[in-house]
Design a protein around this motif. Sequence first.
Motif, short mmCIF file in Angstrom:
data_model
loop_
_atom_site.label_atom_id
_atom_site.label_comp_id
_atom_site.label_asym_id
_atom_site.label_seq_id
_atom_site.Cartn_x
_atom_site.Cartn_y
_atom_site.Cartn_z
N GLU A 89 0.16 12.27 27.45
CA GLU A 89 0.75 11.94 26.15
C GLU A 89 1.54 13.12 25.59
O GLU A 89 2.63 12.95 25.03
N GLU A 90 1.01 14.34 25.76
CA GLU A 90 1.71 15.52 25.26
C GLU A 90 3.02 15.75 26.02
O GLU A 90 4.02 16.16 25.44
N ARG A 91 3.01 15.44 27.33
CA ARG A 91 4.25 15.56 28.10
C ARG A 91 5.29 14.55 27.62
O ARG A 91 6.47 14.88 27.48
N ARG A 92 4.85 13.31 27.35
CA ARG A 92 5.79 12.30 26.84
C ARG A 92 6.34 12.71 25.48
O ARG A 92 7.51 12.49 25.18
N PHE A 93 5.47 13.29 24.65
CA PHE A 93 5.91 13.74 23.33
C PHE A 93 6.99 14.80 23.43
O PHE A 93 8.03 14.72 22.76
N LEU A 94 6.81 15.80 24.32
CA LEU A 94 7.82 16.84 24.49
C LEU A 94 9.12 16.26 25.05
O LEU A 94 10.22 16.67 24.64
N ASP A 95 9.00 15.30 25.96
CA ASP A 95 10.21 14.67 26.51
C ASP A 95 10.98 13.95 25.42
O ASP A 95 12.21 14.01 25.35
N GLU A 96 10.26 13.24 24.54
CA GLU A 96 10.91 12.49 23.46
C GLU A 96 11.62 13.44 22.50
O GLU A 96 12.75 13.21 22.09
N VAL A 97 10.96 14.54 22.13
CA VAL A 97 11.58 15.52 21.24
C VAL A 97 12.79 16.15 21.90
O VAL A 97 13.83 16.35 21.26
N SER A 98 12.70 16.46 23.19
CA SER A 98 13.82 17.07 23.91
C SER A 98 15.02 16.13 23.94
O SER A 98 16.16 16.56 23.71
N ARG A 99 14.78 14.84 24.22
CA ARG A 99 15.90 13.88 24.25
C ARG A 99 16.56 13.76 22.89
O ARG A 99 17.78 13.66 22.79
N ARG A 100 15.75 13.79 21.83
CA ARG A 100 16.32 13.67 20.48
C ARG A 100 17.17 14.88 20.14
O ARG A 100 18.24 14.77 19.53
N LYS A 101 16.70 16.07 20.54
CA LYS A 101 17.48 17.28 20.28
C LYS A 101 18.80 17.25 21.01
O LYS A 101 19.83 17.68 20.49
N GLN A 102 18.80 16.74 22.25
CA GLN A 102 20.02 16.65 23.03
C GLN A 102 21.00 15.70 22.38
O GLN A 102 22.21 15.95 22.35
N ARG A 103 20.50 14.56 21.85
CA ARG A 103 21.39 13.62 21.16
C ARG A 103 21.99 14.24 19.91
O ARG A 103 23.14 13.99 19.57
N GLU A 104 21.22 15.07 19.22
CA GLU A 104 21.75 15.72 18.00
C GLU A 104 22.84 16.72 18.32
O GLU A 104 23.74 16.95 17.51
N LEU A 105 22.78 17.33 19.52
CA LEU A 105 23.79 18.32 19.89
C LEU A 105 25.10 17.70 20.29
O LEU A 105 26.15 18.35 20.26
N HIS A 106 25.09 16.41 20.69
CA HIS A 106 26.30 15.76 21.18
C HIS A 106 26.98 14.95 20.11
O HIS A 106 26.53 14.51 19.17
#
Length: 281
Positions: A264-281
């Motif tokens: 669950e913690e790995r999925r949480f980090l993946d979700e946060v990482s994807r959101r940060k990437q979307r904010e940068l683009h």
Amino acid sequence: MALSNPSLPRLTPMVGRLMMVTAVVQLLLWTVLTSPRAVGLLALDPASVWSQPWSILSYLFVHAGLLHLATNMLGLYLFGTAVESRMGSRAFLTYYLSCGAGAALAAVVLHAVTPQGPIVGASGAVLGVAVAFALFWPDAEILVFPIPLPIRARTLVLVLAALDLVLARIGADNVAHEAHLGGMLVGWAFLKAQGLSRRRVPAEPRSTEPVVMARQTARREPEPRAATPPRPLPPRGGSDPVAAEVDRVLDKISAYGIQSLTAEERRFLDEVSRRKQRELH
């Protein structure tokens, strides 16, 4: 609920989509599909649910009025953004719809004992999301207008459940309190079955904050010894439980290595990482 902090939680993808679909459906029912039959096809009627099985979920997107719609969407926004960030978008959608279906089935079961009228609204699902928030951040403090004192999330959910139980017994209004309780019960059972509540973020709020901006601080655990098995680290202080959860997970990686993370913690980090990437683009 009143906000004591001018900053608002960032709208998460699935919460935003659910709010948009609900608003669009309601707008169409008010402007284009104004026939009562259109509402009847989407509303949950316990007496005819088996001939309209889709209504077990479609009723979530229909509301009795603007205040009903606004109240539910506000609750979904305030509680759902933090819960989605904690669970991940797909898991959150599954959870939300499960709570809504649970609320519907509670009304259907009760109809076998006492006749129930048609039901509309996402209240049962939203209250299920509130249960998830209270399990993840039980000590987060919430200001509820017009009560001047902050209420802990766990206490607020228990009070809401007790009120629904009492009002269901009295039956003095036209609200499906039994459905509310069904949504809350299914949400609690869902999280217990998944074991998510046992990995909630420990928190000791020091200041009054609104819902997802609850401040969570705790004493840092002493440095682990080699023979000590990994255990969850407390979050750093902060006004955002999502940021606090990121800090906690990063601290755990620093102390025990990335292999110590749960799925669950790995999925949480993946979700946060994807959101940060979307904010940068």
